[in-house]
Design a protein around this motif. Sequence first.
Motif, PDB file in Angstrom:
ATOM      1  N   TYR A   1       1.135  -1.203  -0.077  1.00 60.93           N
ATOM      2  CA  TYR A   1       0.210  -0.184   0.181  1.00 60.93           C
ATOM      3  C   TYR A   1       0.790   1.379   0.135  1.00 60.93           C
ATOM      4  O   TYR A   1       1.105   2.385  -1.234  1.00 60.93           O
ATOM      5  N   ASN A   2       1.594   1.571   0.988  1.00 59.45           N
ATOM      6  CA  ASN A   2       3.078   2.419   1.216  1.00 59.45           C
ATOM      7  C   ASN A   2       3.473   2.424  -0.271  1.00 59.45           C
ATOM      8  O   ASN A   2       3.304   3.792  -0.556  1.00 59.45           O
ATOM      9  N   ILE A   3       3.762   1.442  -1.065  1.00 60.89           N
ATOM     10  CA  ILE A   3       4.816   1.735  -1.682  1.00 60.89           C
ATOM     11  C   ILE A   3       3.972   1.702  -3.195  1.00 60.89           C
ATOM     12  O   ILE A   3       4.379   3.137  -3.799  1.00 60.89           O
ATOM     13  N   THR A   4       2.706   1.605  -3.539  1.00 64.52           N
ATOM     14  CA  THR A   4       1.714   1.491  -4.055  1.00 64.52           C
ATOM     15  C   THR A   4       1.301   3.050  -4.184  1.00 64.52           C
ATOM     16  O   THR A   4       1.416   4.569  -5.280  1.00 64.52           O
ATOM     17  N   THR A   5       1.420   3.923  -2.628  1.00 64.54           N
ATOM     18  CA  THR A   5       0.748   5.467  -2.477  1.00 64.54           C
ATOM     19  C   THR A   5       1.992   6.792  -3.201  1.00 64.54           C
ATOM     20  O   THR A   5       2.121   7.719  -4.023  1.00 64.54           O
ATOM     21  N   LEU A   6       3.492   6.274  -3.064  1.00 65.64           N
ATOM     22  CA  LEU A   6       4.379   6.788  -2.422  1.00 65.64           C
ATOM     23  C   LEU A   6       4.700   6.990  -4.277  1.00 65.64           C
ATOM     24  O   LEU A   6       5.031   8.079  -4.896  1.00 65.64           O
ATOM     25  N   THR A   7       5.232   5.955  -4.799  1.00 64.80           N
ATOM     26  CA  THR A   7       5.261   6.280  -5.998  1.00 64.80           C
ATOM     27  C   THR A   7       4.224   6.598  -6.969  1.00 64.80           C
ATOM     28  O   THR A   7       4.886   7.288  -7.911  1.00 64.80           O
ATOM     29  N   GLY A   8       2.932   6.766  -7.030  1.00 65.24           N
ATOM     30  CA  GLY A   8       2.125   7.246  -7.640  1.00 65.24           C
ATOM     31  C   GLY A   8       2.042   8.843  -7.303  1.00 65.24           C
ATOM     32  O   GLY A   8       1.401   9.458  -8.048  1.00 65.24           O
ATOM     33  N   LEU A   9       2.476   9.304  -6.079  1.00 66.55           N
ATOM     34  CA  LEU A   9       2.863  10.532  -6.121  1.00 66.55           C
ATOM     35  C   LEU A   9       4.183  10.429  -5.947  1.00 66.55           C
ATOM     36  O   LEU A   9       4.149  12.222  -6.498  1.00 66.55           O
ATOM     37  N   LEU A  10       4.902  10.225  -6.064  1.00 64.79           N
ATOM     38  CA  LEU A  10       6.573  10.414  -6.509  1.00 64.79           C
ATOM     39  C   LEU A  10       7.190  10.365  -7.925  1.00 64.79           C
ATOM     40  O   LEU A  10       8.261  10.436  -8.091  1.00 64.79           O
ATOM     41  N   GLY A  11       6.102   9.253  -8.587  1.00 63.77           N
ATOM     42  CA  GLY A  11       6.507   8.511  -9.657  1.00 63.77           C
ATOM     43  C   GLY A  11       8.023   7.488  -9.346  1.00 63.77           C
ATOM     44  O   GLY A  11       7.680   6.668  -8.168  1.00 63.77           O
ATOM     45  N   PRO A  12       8.237   6.887 -10.707  1.00 58.53           N
ATOM     46  CA  PRO A  12       8.699   5.704 -10.314  1.00 58.53           C
ATOM     47  C   PRO A  12      10.152   6.242  -9.202  1.00 58.53           C
ATOM     48  O   PRO A  12      11.470   7.325  -8.921  1.00 58.53           O
ATOM     49  N   VAL A  13      10.653   4.149  -8.849  1.00 53.71           N
ATOM     50  CA  VAL A  13      12.190   4.259  -8.404  1.00 53.71           C
ATOM     51  C   VAL A  13      12.927   3.945  -8.335  1.00 53.71           C
ATOM     52  O   VAL A  13      12.790   3.231  -9.987  1.00 53.71           O
ATOM     53  N   LYS A  14      14.199   4.402  -8.935  1.00 54.41           N
ATOM     54  CA  LYS A  14      16.132   3.594  -9.414  1.00 54.41           C
ATOM     55  C   LYS A  14      16.025   2.797  -8.852  1.00 54.41           C
ATOM     56  O   LYS A  14      17.024   2.236  -9.256  1.00 54.41           O
ATOM     57  N   ASN A  15      16.442   3.024  -7.623  1.00 53.74           N
ATOM     58  CA  ASN A  15      17.358   2.443  -6.635  1.00 53.74           C
ATOM     59  C   ASN A  15      16.799   1.671  -5.256  1.00 53.74           C
ATOM     60  O   ASN A  15      15.662   2.666  -4.690  1.00 53.74           O
TER      61      ASN A  15
ATOM     62  N   ASP B   1       9.125 -10.732   8.855  1.00 57.29           N
ATOM     63  CA  ASP B   1       7.760 -10.252   9.106  1.00 57.29           C
ATOM     64  C   ASP B   1       8.332  -8.463   9.811  1.00 57.29           C
ATOM     65  O   ASP B   1       6.889  -7.786  10.144  1.00 57.29           O
ATOM     66  N   ASN B   2       9.247  -8.251   9.011  1.00 58.34           N
ATOM     67  CA  ASN B   2       9.473  -6.742   9.722  1.00 58.34           C
ATOM     68  C   ASN B   2      10.668  -5.783   8.844  1.00 58.34           C
ATOM     69  O   ASN B   2      11.829  -6.599   8.440  1.00 58.34           O
ATOM     70  N   PHE B   3      10.296  -5.217   8.275  1.00 55.09           N
ATOM     71  CA  PHE B   3      11.130  -4.146   7.630  1.00 55.09           C
ATOM     72  C   PHE B   3      11.613  -2.925   7.295  1.00 55.09           C
ATOM     73  O   PHE B   3       9.936  -2.204   7.691  1.00 55.09           O
ATOM     74  N   GLN B   4      12.287  -2.053   6.745  1.00 50.37           N
ATOM     75  CA  GLN B   4      12.831  -0.841   6.864  1.00 50.37           C
ATOM     76  C   GLN B   4      13.462  -0.528   5.292  1.00 50.37           C
ATOM     77  O   GLN B   4      14.077  -1.433   5.216  1.00 50.37           O
ATOM     78  N   ILE B   5      13.183  -0.091   4.907  1.00 49.68           N
ATOM     79  CA  ILE B   5      12.914   0.341   3.435  1.00 49.68           C
ATOM     80  C   ILE B   5      12.977   1.713   2.969  1.00 49.68           C
ATOM     81  O   ILE B   5      12.785   2.846   3.135  1.00 49.68           O
ATOM     82  N   LEU B   6      13.814   1.646   2.132  1.00 50.88           N
ATOM     83  CA  LEU B   6      15.001   3.505   1.394  1.00 50.88           C
ATOM     84  C   LEU B   6      14.441   2.378  -0.060  1.00 50.88           C
ATOM     85  O   LEU B   6      15.383   2.534  -0.564  1.00 50.88           O
ATOM     86  N   LEU B   7      13.854   3.859  -0.463  1.00 60.66           N
ATOM     87  CA  LEU B   7      13.539   4.707  -1.520  1.00 60.66           C
ATOM     88  C   LEU B   7      13.949   5.179  -2.288  1.00 60.66           C
ATOM     89  O   LEU B   7      13.713   6.414  -1.559  1.00 60.66           O
ATOM     90  N   GLU B   8      14.989   5.727  -3.397  1.00 60.98           N
ATOM     91  CA  GLU B   8      15.401   6.674  -3.925  1.00 60.98           C
ATOM     92  C   GLU B   8      14.732   6.935  -5.283  1.00 60.98           C
ATOM     93  O   GLU B   8      15.108   5.315  -6.301  1.00 60.98           O
ATOM     94  N   PHE B   9      14.133   7.753  -5.734  1.00 57.16           N
ATOM     95  CA  PHE B   9      13.135   8.162  -6.930  1.00 57.16           C
ATOM     96  C   PHE B   9      13.728   8.762  -7.890  1.00 57.16           C
ATOM     97  O   PHE B   9      15.136   9.330  -7.795  1.00 57.16           O
ATOM     98  N   LYS B  10      13.675   8.750  -9.197  1.00 61.94           N
ATOM     99  CA  LYS B  10      14.342   9.148 -10.537  1.00 61.94           C
ATOM    100  C   LYS B  10      14.361  10.335 -10.398  1.00 61.94           C
ATOM    101  O   LYS B  10      15.072  11.322 -11.069  1.00 61.94           O
ATOM    102  N   ASN B  11      13.400  10.854  -9.749  1.00 63.23           N
ATOM    103  CA  ASN B  11      13.270  12.730  -9.570  1.00 63.23           C
ATOM    104  C   ASN B  11      14.509  13.048  -8.720  1.00 63.23           C
ATOM    105  O   ASN B  11      14.262  14.369  -7.184  1.00 63.23           O
ATOM    106  N   ASN B  12      15.196  11.633  -8.058  1.00 57.88           N
ATOM    107  CA  ASN B  12      16.094  12.083  -6.662  1.00 57.88           C
ATOM    108  C   ASN B  12      15.678  12.050  -5.078  1.00 57.88           C
ATOM    109  O   ASN B  12      16.142  12.385  -4.121  1.00 57.88           O
ATOM    110  N   CYS B  13      14.195  12.130  -5.526  1.00 56.25           N
ATOM    111  CA  CYS B  13      13.476  11.880  -3.419  1.00 56.25           C
ATOM    112  C   CYS B  13      13.619  11.099  -2.706  1.00 56.25           C
ATOM    113  O   CYS B  13      14.110  10.035  -3.664  1.00 56.25           O
ATOM    114  N   LEU B  14      14.187  11.346  -1.340  1.00 54.48           N
ATOM    115  CA  LEU B  14      15.032   9.404  -1.001  1.00 54.48           C
ATOM    116  C   LEU B  14      13.092   9.849  -0.254  1.00 54.48           C
ATOM    117  O   LEU B  14      12.485  10.807   0.589  1.00 54.48           O
TER     118      LEU B  14
END
Length: 351
Positions: free
Chosen positions: A164-178, A203-216
């Motif tokens: 859900y979170n990944i869909t929301t963030l990418t929907g708002l911020l665009g594609p992820v590169k790393n 059952d436990n995750f911390q995730i860092l997304l780097e977007f193509k627009n350089n947002c973290l």
Amino acid sequence: YMELVNKLSFKNIINLKSVSDINYKIDKIINKKIRYQFFYKNYKKILEDPEIDLVLVLTSMKEHAKISKEALRKGKHVLVEKPMATNMKDLKELMQIAKKTKKYIFAAPFVVLSPVFQAMHQEIKNKSIGKISLARARYGWAGPNWGEWYYQTGGGPLFDLGVYNITTLTGLLGPVKNITAKSSISNHFRKINGKRIKVNTDDNFQILLEFKNNCLAVVTTGFTMQQYNSPAVELYGSEGTIQMLGDDWEPKGFEIWRNKRSSWELYKTPYANWPWASGFTHLVDCILNNTKPLINLDHAFHVNEIMIKIYESSQKNKQISINSTFKPLKFDKKIKTKKSHLDHDRNHDDI
């Protein structure tokens, strides 16, 4: 989904013909809640039925890709619960079939159909908070005490909740590169359906997304949260901050801080009863009217690739590149919002 199926059946928009489950006991439980003609233990009987136009794949996660591929090959429209696939081989095969067919395939979750999401999307598109450099999202709970498959390979909170979170963030911020991720098994044994089982997936995750627009952005998810009381999603811009209240599958509204006004403003949409399964009604509408869906298959593929590679990143302890991309989401309908103190009369339109 049963509530929406009943609603559309009552309006004679759809006819629920058949239901399938490997457990015959399910028939006795759900036939008191929804009306249908046939119950099968073998789902293939549904796929072989030429009268059936649309198939909902609501099984445990590891079966999603297999059944969806078979349904598309049989000429059915498909709604598949998250994730579409639990590995890249199945995901790519499903995408190839989906691209060749003229049938629709909708992949959950459907958070981009939420009026709150679309209102926030409008604010970001209008540069209300300036250039966005940082974001965070969170969704989790203590975990289900039923369904052993949640705790086996191919299950887990990332595919169930973090999506859900990944869909929301990418929907708002665009594609992820790393992506870079850490995950673990916090509780090696769980009591499921009264039986003690061994947990075989993280059952436990911390995730860092780097977007193509350089947002973290950071995503926190797990079957490790008892309660929380904070916004589901926050985005931090050069001119302000915007945050979603409630969870992204059941948002309550959003707050926005604009430096120019130097204050928080609380907004609610007039759509009080948005259902998280609204992708089903949207899919039915697209089929009946032959219209272009708001659900973007490339976006769903991108989210699914991110999740699969989160596991790879954690296992290899390294940054992983994301190969897929998608075009920015577009919404023609402008979402009306009201400041919370003016939100008295609610709109109960079907959406």
